[in-house]
Design an enzyme around this catalytic site. Sequence first.
Site, PDB file in Angstrom:
ATOM      1  N   ASP A 168       0.835  -1.262  -0.097  1.00  0.00           N
ATOM      2  CA  ASP A 168      -0.005  -0.082  -0.020  1.00  0.00           C
ATOM      3  C   ASP A 168       1.064   1.413  -0.110  1.00  0.00           C
ATOM      4  OD1 ASP A 168      -2.953   1.070   0.665  1.00  0.00           O
ATOM      5  OD2 ASP A 168      -1.625   2.101   2.263  1.00  0.00           O
TER       6      ASP A 168
ATOM      7  N   GLU B 157       1.469  -0.518  -5.035  1.00  0.00           N
ATOM      8  CA  GLU B 157       0.462   0.579  -5.394  1.00  0.00           C
ATOM      9  C   GLU B 157       1.269   1.759  -5.338  1.00  0.00           C
ATOM     10  OE1 GLU B 157      -3.290   3.145  -3.610  1.00  0.00           O
ATOM     11  OE2 GLU B 157      -1.619   2.580  -2.527  1.00  0.00           O
TER      12      GLU B 157
HETATM   13  C1  NOJ Z   1      -4.172   3.389  -0.462  1.00  0.00           C
HETATM   14  C2  NOJ Z   1      -5.512   2.625  -0.177  1.00  0.00           C
HETATM   15  O1  NOJ Z   1      -5.819   2.025  -1.373  1.00  0.00           O
HETATM   16  C3  NOJ Z   1      -6.457   3.378   0.137  1.00  0.00           C
HETATM   17  O2  NOJ Z   1      -7.672   2.994   0.281  1.00  0.00           O
HETATM   18  C4  NOJ Z   1      -5.929   3.970   1.614  1.00  0.00           C
HETATM   19  O3  NOJ Z   1      -7.091   4.590   2.025  1.00  0.00           O
HETATM   20  C5  NOJ Z   1      -4.853   4.640   1.557  1.00  0.00           C
HETATM   21  N1  NOJ Z   1      -4.035   3.824   0.887  1.00  0.00           N
HETATM   22  C6  NOJ Z   1      -4.006   4.790   2.891  1.00  0.00           C
HETATM   23  O4  NOJ Z   1      -3.725   3.458   3.312  1.00  0.00           O
END
Ligand code: NOJ
Length: 577
Positions: free
Chosen positions: A230, A302
């Site tokens: 993430d 991500e």
């Molecule tokens: C990316 C995640 O996909 C999202 O849903 C989240 O709010 C943020 N990172 C913080 O972890």
Amino acid sequence: MRENISSVLICVFLFFNISTCTATTAAADWWEDSSLYQIYPRSWKDSDGDGIGDLNGITEKLEYLKEIGITATWLSPIFKSPMSDFGYDISNFYEVDPIFGSLDDFDKLIKKAKKIGIKIILDFVPNHSSDECEWFQKSVERKDGYDDFYVWENGLDDPNNPGKKLPPSNWVSIFGGKMWTWNDKRQQFYLHQFQVKQPDLNYKNTKVREEMIKVLKFWLDRGVDGFRIDAVPHIFEKVNADGTYPDEPLSGSTSDPEKYEYLDHIYTKDQYETVELLYEWRSYLNKYQEENGGETRILLAEAYSPINVIDQYFGNGTHFGAHLPFNFNLMGLRGSSNARDLETSIKNWMDVMWNKHKTANWVLGNHDNNRIAYNFGKEKVDLVNVIITALPGATVTYYGEEIGMSNVETQCTEISCDSRDPERTPFQWTDGKSAGFSSSSKTWLPISDDYKKVNVKVQRGADRSTLNIFKELQKLKRSPAYKAFKDNGGWSYGAINDQVFQVIRSSPQDEYRILVNFGDKLEEIGPLSNSIEDNENIMEYFLLTSHSPHRRGEKVNLKSIYMMPFEAVVLKRIIKK
Ligand code: NOJ
Ligand code: MG
């Protein structure tokens, strides 16, 4: 693990995007052309009637993923959490949240997944924890070993309010508002790139790095096949040599200082240390594999970052990071985008990531972004699914896109009030109560009004439904031509005119032409080949979508083809026996 295949030479002659003939060797590891599927656990299947999806629900429905041709599924966070950001605020990285079940339930899920051959990938959220995490509470109290677990700073003296402090820098958090929050107890500011309830861990502290490796090991030991990491770009922030934090320049794109877009994030995004950290995690996974055997465990990353940065997150030739840094390029397209926009967007990735690393993946949705039906229009869902499976590499499908679910207009409830709720509504399994998602009529987010038609049960039985097309597409991904994706000569792509896009996939055994009309008008295309022989009836309609007037098996003359508005088809070369 890798298998070896002997090298082959493939030549494809095209008018458009001529690809050269190339000898090829490498066979792909499982993830390279995998069909990945994202489950948002709250919304996939509720097993205990509380209106919220859970692990036992996933286990119960796992065969469905097999049925639709999925290789691996990544689950949004299932860990203990106060759910301020629905699990992206973790209070215990080693526990399952009771809403989703227990560690036992998780073990059962893994056991079944291994039995039926679906890989399980977990969300790894290293940037921050919840403020309710024991680590943070210990850090607030400066407990031994936890003092520097998070990013703490005294702040600047406020010239207008003697004795008062101002945040250490002008940084704005991603969800808006200051990136620094004052903690009364510790008498310092802490940094949070996301919510106030999501304090950033301090990766300059080796103890934090060690702890997170322990987290990886804990879940690897339980049998997971990899992690989606993430918020990769947000892990490090710039610190000046004297320990102060530099202000970020204004971006000029908004005058609202509370908005993330207000600043140009040169000091809080994609800092160079992040690359090293990714390589560290990858080395750990490689080492784990050497010691424990089994198939490759993968890292997905991500990162909404420019392609030159994504390039580094993948690797530099000697060191490697994420196996699949997500390619979000296509999510930037809209219903008004045409075949040329699509080509540009694909090229942006391929020119760097394919040419340098022979890697590609195509993401068309997730829990943070509007659904395909919203971004492109309902009539284009099949067409988009056709495109992403036609391209070489891995695909990432967000749950519900295989049946064409829509964004749902949601209203704030006691449980949720998030602008991302519309793309997070319960999965539609049937036309029955709560769309077969839950035995309760009260679900955490509302069921979409269209569930009577848009659901797995109905679509299983309907010819050319979005689901059946999706399944066919997955089968195609396993054909020799698609499997030969590492051969540069085995595929090509490009816009034929403003509206029609073509992908060609070929191997010595089979050949497909995938044609998609993005426009709302009839298009005539052709000739599609410079070989007279090719233009004769050597191809047939193989896969058809609902906008196509043709029948499967009907012969096609490549000299001239009419494409209906929004029609997407796959043509197959007729192999003479
Ligand atoms: C990316 C995640 O996909 C999202 O849903 C989240 O709010 C943020 N990172 C913080 O972890
Ligand atoms: Mg439940």
